[in-house]
Write a protein that holds these residues in place. Structure first.
Motif, short mmCIF file in Angstrom:
data_model
loop_
_atom_site.label_atom_id
_atom_site.label_comp_id
_atom_site.label_asym_id
_atom_site.label_seq_id
_atom_site.Cartn_x
_atom_site.Cartn_y
_atom_site.Cartn_z
N ILE A 93 19.91 27.25 1.96
CA ILE A 93 20.81 26.10 2.09
C ILE A 93 22.19 26.53 1.62
CG2 ILE A 93 18.94 24.43 1.74
CD1 ILE A 93 20.01 23.90 -1.07
N ASP A 94 23.22 25.80 2.08
CA ASP A 94 24.59 26.19 1.74
C ASP A 94 24.97 25.71 0.34
OD1 ASP A 94 26.26 23.47 2.06
OD2 ASP A 94 24.77 23.57 3.66
N ARG A 95 26.05 26.28 -0.17
CA ARG A 95 26.49 26.00 -1.54
C ARG A 95 26.85 24.53 -1.72
NH1 ARG A 95 26.31 28.50 -6.62
NH2 ARG A 95 27.95 27.61 -7.92
N ASP A 96 27.50 23.93 -0.76
CA ASP A 96 27.93 22.53 -0.89
C ASP A 96 26.72 21.60 -0.97
OD1 ASP A 96 30.11 20.50 -0.88
OD2 ASP A 96 29.08 19.87 0.97
N SER A 97 25.73 21.86 -0.12
CA SER A 97 24.51 21.04 -0.16
C SER A 97 23.81 21.19 -1.51
CB SER A 97 23.56 21.45 0.96
OG SER A 97 24.12 21.21 2.23
N ALA A 98 23.72 22.43 -1.99
CA ALA A 98 23.08 22.68 -3.27
C ALA A 98 23.81 21.96 -4.39
CB ALA A 98 23.03 24.18 -3.55
N ARG A 99 25.15 21.99 -4.33
CA ARG A 99 25.94 21.34 -5.38
C ARG A 99 25.68 19.84 -5.39
NH1 ARG A 99 30.75 18.80 -5.58
NH2 ARG A 99 31.21 19.28 -3.41
N LYS A 100 25.67 19.20 -4.22
CA LYS A 100 25.43 17.75 -4.15
C LYS A 100 24.03 17.41 -4.67
CE LYS A 100 28.58 16.36 -0.43
NZ LYS A 100 29.41 17.56 -0.36
N ILE A 101 23.05 18.24 -4.36
CA ILE A 101 21.69 17.97 -4.86
C ILE A 101 21.63 18.13 -6.37
CG2 ILE A 101 19.30 18.79 -4.81
CD1 ILE A 101 19.84 19.72 -1.90
N VAL A 102 22.22 19.20 -6.89
CA VAL A 102 22.20 19.44 -8.34
C VAL A 102 22.89 18.31 -9.09
CG1 VAL A 102 23.13 20.92 -10.17
CG2 VAL A 102 21.96 21.95 -8.21
N LEU A 103 24.02 17.84 -8.58
CA LEU A 103 24.73 16.75 -9.25
C LEU A 103 23.91 15.46 -9.21
CD1 LEU A 103 28.40 17.39 -8.04
CD2 LEU A 103 27.36 17.97 -10.24
#
Length: 484
Positions: A49-59
C-alpha cells in the motif's frame, strides 16, 4: 454491521449474541491495535500500500487507541471487525486497505500470543518476588524447630526454614514451566493469512520483530491452527495455583487449631456475627480458584481435542478461559507475595509442639541401630515406647523396654539427649538436603544465586520486548510527524 459479503440477510439477533466475543475482547483491544500498526507499517515498507494510505490508517488507529475499547460499536462479531469498521469511518476508502494480506485467523492468534506473553512475564515477576520472600523468611527462621507431618499426623521434628525452602522449590519449578511456555508462546503467526499464506510479498520477520516476538511460527497452517500455547499457559497457571493451594491449605490449618501462625489483618476477614473471628479468607479463595483452574484446563483440552485443521470458531471459547486464568493467577500470585511478606510464625508454639506425638521415635530407633540393634527390631522396640503415649521418652522408660525385650544396652544420658531432643535431632540430619544448619545454609545460598540468574533472564526478556515496541512506536510517530 458485521462483514457478510456473500450473505444477504442480517445475522439472527440471538445467533449474534451467541457468537460475538465483544463481551471479553477488551482483553486484546490494545494488542489488536499493535498488530494493526505493525501490519500496516509492513504493508507500506513492502510497497503493498502507498505511504499516504498507510499514514491515514495509522492516524485513525491512534485515535481509536486514545478513544479506548468502550468507544467501539457492539454491533460486530469481534474487536477486529469493530476496529476495522472504525478505521474505515475515520480514514475513508484508504481504511479499507488495512486488512490486505491478512485474515482474522492470523490476527487473533497474534493478539492472543501478545496478551499471553505480557501476563506470563507479569506472573513470572511475581513468582520471583514470592521466592525472594520465602528465602528471606528461611534465613530469618534458620534454626527455628517445628513439627513435621505425614498423613497430617505429627511425624518428625524439622525446621521452619526447611519447610519454607520446600515451598520455594515447588514454586521455583513453576517458574521454569512459565519460562518454557513463554518461549513457545512468543512466536508470531502474523502473515499466515487464513492458513495457506498469501500471494502478497509480506515480510513476516519484520512484523515479528516490531511486535517483540522471538521469531515466527513458520508453517502458515500451524500458525493459525495451533492453540497448544494457550493450553500450556493454562496448564502452567494451574500448576502454580495447585502449588499455592497446597500452601494455602497449610496456612488455613496453621491459623486454626495448630496455632502456628498469626494471619496479617490485610489478608484476613472477620465474621459478620462472631466478633472474635479472624478468618483466612484469602487463602480459602486461592484454594478454591485452584479448583476452577483445573476446570478451565479441562474445558480447554476438551474443546481442543478433536478440532480439524485449520481454524475453527470453537477456538473463541478457549480465549475467555485464557483471559480469566492468566488474570486470576496473576492476582493470586500478588496476594501470596503480600501474605508471606506479612505473616508471622509463632515460633514458640512451633518449638513446643516439635516433639508432640512422640515425633522423635525414628531418631531413637536410629540410635539403637547405631548400638548394633537391627533396624526392624529397633522399630518394634520403639513401637513399644510409643504405646506409652508420651511425647518425650527418658532413660527410665527406655530401660524398662530394654528389659522387656531382653536387651542389655548401655546408653549414656548425653547420647539419648542428642537423639531425643528436637533441636538436636534436626542437626543430626546431615544427609544432602536434610535439616542440619549447614545443609539449609547451603541450600539458601544456592537458591539465592539461582534467583538472581532467573531475575536476569526476565530482565533480558522484558528489555527485548520493550526495545522492539519502542521501534514500533517510532515508526508510528514518523507518520504523525508527517502530518504536522
Amino acid at each position: 454491521m458485521t462483514v457478510r459479503s456473500r450473505l444477504d440477510k442480517k445475522m439472527d439477533e440471538y445467533a449474534l449474541k451467541l457468537t460475538t466475543s465483544m463481551d471479553f475482547d477488551e482483553n486484546i483491544f490494545y494488542y489488536d491495535i499493535l498488530v494493526d500498526y505493525a501490519h500496516v507499517i509492513m504493508l507500506e515498507k513492502r510497497g503493498i500500500i502507498d505511504r499516504d494510505s498507510a499514514r491515514k490508517i495509522v492516524l485513525a488507529l491512534k485515535k481509536i487507541e486514545s478513544e479506548g475499547f468502550s468507544s467501539l460499536s457492539r454491533e460486530y462479531e469481534d474487536v477486529h471487525e469493530a476496529i476495522e469498521a472504525r478505521v474505515i469511518e475515520l480514514a475513508g476508502e484508504n481504511g479499507k486497505k488495512m486488512h490486505t494480506a491478512r485474515s482474522r485467523n492470523d490476527e487473533v492468534a497474534t493478539c492472543l500470543r501478545l496478551f499471553a506473553r505480557d501476563r506470563l512475564t507479569e506472573i513470572m515477576a511475581e513468582i520471583l518476588e514470592i521466592r525472594s520472600v520465602l528465602l528471606k523468611k528461611s534465613k530469618m527462621h534458620l534454626n527455628d524447630v517445628m513439627p513435621g507431618f505425614t498423613h497430617l499426623q505429627y511425624a518428625q521434628p524439622t525446621k521452619l526454614s526447611h519447610h519454607l525452602l520446600a515451598y520455594h522449590d515447588m514454586i521455583s519449578r513453576d517458574f521454569e514451566r512459565f519460562l518454557e511456555v513463554f518461549r513457545r508462546t512468543n512466536l508470531s503467526p502474523l502473515g499466515s493469512a487464513a492458513f495457506s499464506g498469501t500471494s502478497f510479498p509480506v515480510d513476516r520477520f519484520l512484523t515479528s520483530r516490531l511486535l517483540g516476538f522471538d521469531g515466527i511460527v513458520e508453517n502458515s497452517m500451524d500458525a493459525v491452527a495451533t492453540r497448544d500455547f494457550l493450553v500450556e499457559c493454562i496448564f502452567a497457571c494451574t500448576s502454580l495455583m495447585l502449588s499455592f493451594s497446597r500452601i494455602c491449605e497449610e496456612i488455613i490449618l496453621w491459623s486454626s487449631e495448630f496455632g502456628f501462625v498469626n494471619l496479617p489483618d490485610e489478608f484476613a476477614s472477620s465474621s459478620s456475627i462472631m466478633p472474635q473471628k479472624k478468618n483466612p479468607d484469602t487463602a480459602e479463595i486461592i484454594r478454591a480458584k485452584a479448583g476452577k483452574m483445573i476446570g478451565n484446563l479441562t474445558a480447554a483440552l476438551t474443546i481442543y481435542k478433536a478440532l480439524p485443521f485449520a481454524y475453527n470458531r470453537d477456538f473463541q471459547e478457549m480465549n475467555r478461559l485464557l483471559f480469566e486464568t492468566l488474570d486470576e493467577t496473576l492476582i493470586s500470585a500478588r496476594v501470596m507475595t503480600g501474605l508471606f511478606e506479612k505473616i508471622e510464625f509463632r515460633t514458640d508454639v512451633l518449638k513446643a509442639k516439635s516433639s508432640k506425638g512422640f515425633s522423635l521415635a525414628t531418631d531413637i530407633a536410629n540410635l539403637l541401630v547405631m548400638k548394633g540393634v537391627p533396624f526392624r527390631d529397633a522399630h518394634r522396640i520403639v513401637g513399644e515406647l510409643a504405646k506409652l503415649e508420651k511425647d518425650e521418652i527418658g532413660a527410665e522408660e527406655l530401660a524398662d523396654v530394654f528389659e522387656k525385650f531382653g536387651l542389655s544396652l548401655e546408653i549414656a544420658p548425653e547420647e539419648l539427649d542428642m537423639f531425643a531432643r528436637p533441636e538436636n535431632a534436626v542437626e543430626m540430619k546431615r544427609s544432602e538436603g536434610g535439616t542440619s544448619e549447614d545443609n539449609i545454609t547451603s541450600m539458601i545460598a544456592k537458591r539465592l544465586e539461582k534467583l538472581k540468574k532467573d531475575e536476569e533472564i526476565l530482565i533480558q526478556i522484558k528489555s527485548s520486548i520493550e526495545n522492539s515496541l519502542n521501534d514500533l512506536v517510532g515508526e508510528v510517530e514518523s507518520f504523525e510527524n508527517e502530518e504536522s
